[in-house]
Design an enzyme around this catalytic site. Structure first.
Site, mmCIF file in Angstrom:
data_model
loop_
_atom_site.group_PDB
_atom_site.id
_atom_site.type_symbol
_atom_site.label_atom_id
_atom_site.label_comp_id
_atom_site.label_asym_id
_atom_site.label_seq_id
_atom_site.Cartn_x
_atom_site.Cartn_y
_atom_site.Cartn_z
ATOM 1 N N ASP A 24 1.121 -1.138 -0.172
ATOM 2 C CA ASP A 24 -0.118 -0.036 0.134
ATOM 3 C C ASP A 24 0.830 1.208 0.082
ATOM 4 O O ASP A 24 1.609 1.422 0.979
ATOM 5 C CB ASP A 24 -0.865 0.140 1.456
ATOM 6 C CG ASP A 24 -1.969 1.050 1.161
ATOM 7 O OD1 ASP A 24 -2.172 1.603 0.187
ATOM 8 O OD2 ASP A 24 -2.783 1.109 2.027
ATOM 9 N N ASP A 50 -2.733 2.365 -6.161
ATOM 10 C CA ASP A 50 -1.731 2.657 -5.102
ATOM 11 C C ASP A 50 -1.802 1.366 -4.195
ATOM 12 O O ASP A 50 -0.981 1.514 -3.133
ATOM 13 C CB ASP A 50 -2.082 3.892 -4.173
ATOM 14 C CG ASP A 50 -3.280 3.670 -3.301
ATOM 15 O OD1 ASP A 50 -4.264 3.153 -3.873
ATOM 16 O OD2 ASP A 50 -3.295 4.418 -2.726
ATOM 17 N N GLU A 51 -2.358 0.259 -4.487
ATOM 18 C CA GLU A 51 -2.209 -0.889 -3.713
ATOM 19 C C GLU A 51 -2.532 -2.102 -4.422
ATOM 20 O O GLU A 51 -3.130 -2.122 -5.382
ATOM 21 C CB GLU A 51 -2.944 -0.845 -2.528
ATOM 22 C CG GLU A 51 -4.694 -0.843 -2.705
ATOM 23 C CD GLU A 51 -5.435 -0.810 -1.496
ATOM 24 O OE1 GLU A 51 -5.262 -1.615 -0.588
ATOM 25 O OE2 GLU A 51 -6.564 -0.007 -1.627
#
Length: 366
Positions: free
Chosen positions: A14, A108-109
């Site tokens: 993350d 983003d993860e």
């Protein structure tokens, strides 16, 4: 402590304050200052905030007005999604150096299954450390990670040592980790559900575990069996490299609140046009149409209908959205409208994806 968990090694990576961190990367003058991406003090909603801004209570989905009120020195920047996608691709390429089993959740993860990996490294903890270091060295951003036996626990663990940290929950630690976990930290338990659990005397995983399945299903419906399983470390969902979308949507926040349905219809036409483009790009259609309405007081309402046939054309999307708009009287002036389609015609793709996922897993006999 004896456990019978599958021996998968899952990493959840993350990125830390991703949008804001990219803005700081490209403009070093912003570093160290409270920063919000999206919105402004007059209008709009915060998409992301850096850690300096979060100290003042600024968070995503907060109105720009309230964010500025909480933090008068806050700097707003417009989001640059093309740039975020570019950076996200660089990060994803690093993931693929370690495994083909990468399941992105957003820009983003992502989940990575490193049970069997390209580096031949038996330690998922060391792999996560190496990936985070490479992201920093090659991209210039910081990331956090959670490592455990399944996606649920890895996801929860990645929040523990943020920012720029990681946590490993080994198989023999799983049950105790989950029993000690505050219920609001369980992935899938939102604020409303957490408040309901508090009223039922459930504050930790241990107290959740004490409740029988019948009790959880009676109070939480289908989610009851999910809570019953995950608190025992049971979560069979595999890392799926090719995620099939469950819904496709488009929405728009307006510069000025709309109080007339005539103006809303004009905006809905633009939204329906954008949705048609997205559906055709993915070559899919859907049966369940949902109209999303956010009022000026930030209350949210959704109205849905399921059709007997699939639709993807703007005209049909708009026709059904209009019907939902007039379904009941507006409660207030409107700041956001959105249309989405679910119940998509990609069931065959989902089945094929599942079969592909199983065949990949069977290569790794352990």
């Amino acid at each position: 402590m004896k456990t019978d968990f599958p021996t998968r090694k899952i990493i959840h990576v993350d990125m830390d304050a991703f949008y804001a961190s990219v803005e700081e990367l490209d403009n070093p003058d912003l570093k160290g200052k409270p920063l919000a991406v999206g919105g402004n003090e007059i209008r709009g909603v915060v998409s992301a905030a850096n850690y300096e801004a979060r100290k003042y209570g600024v968070r995503s989905a907060m109105s720009g007005y309230l964010a500025k009120k909480n933090c008068p020195q806050l700097t707003f920047v417009k989001p640059r999604f093309i740039r975020y996608k570019e950076i996200s691709k660089q990060i994803r390429n690093i993931f693929f150096d370690y495994t083909v089993l990468v399941e992105p959740l957003s820009l983003d993860e992502a989940y990575l299954d490193v049970t069997v990996n390209k580096k031949g490294n038996p330690s998922a903890t060391l792999i996560a450390q190496e990936i985070r270091q490479r992201i920093f060295d090659e991209v210039g951003l910081k990331a956090s990670a959670g490592i455990s036996i399944n996606k649920f626990i890895a996801k929860v663990a990645s929040d523990f040592n943020k920012p720029n940290g990681q946590k490993t929950v080994n198989p023999e630690e799983v049950l105790q980790f989950l029993e000690d976990l505050e219920i609001r930290k369980f992935y899938g338990v939102g604020k409303v559900t957490a408040d309901k659990m508090y009223k039922l005397g459930i504050f930790t995983g241990k107290e959740l575990k004490e409740k029988p399945l019948e009790f959880l299903e009676a109070n939480f419906g289908k989610s009851g069996s999910y809570y019953f399983d995950v608190v025992r470390g049971i979560h069979h969902s595999e890392v799926k490299p090719h995620r099939i979308p469950k819904s496709v949507g488009a929405e728009r926040t307006f510069n000025e609140n709309l109080s007339s349905e005539i103006f809303m219809l004009e905006r809905l036409e633009h939204i329906a046009n954008e949705l048609e483009k997205r559906l055709k790009k993915s070559n899919i259609a859907g049966k369940t149409l949902t109209l999303k309405i956010k009022y000026s007081d930030f209350t949210l309402q959704t109205r849905s209908k399921t059709l007997p046939y699939f639709i993807a054309e703007k005209a049909l999307i708009l026709e059904n959205a209009k019907e939902l708009l007039y379904q009941e009287k507006m409660e207030n002036s409107v700041r956001l409208l959105g249309i989405s389609l679910a119940n998509l015609n990609n069931e065959k793709k989902k089945t094929e994806s599942k079969e592909d996922s199983v065949s990949v897993q069977l290569q790794f006999d352990f």
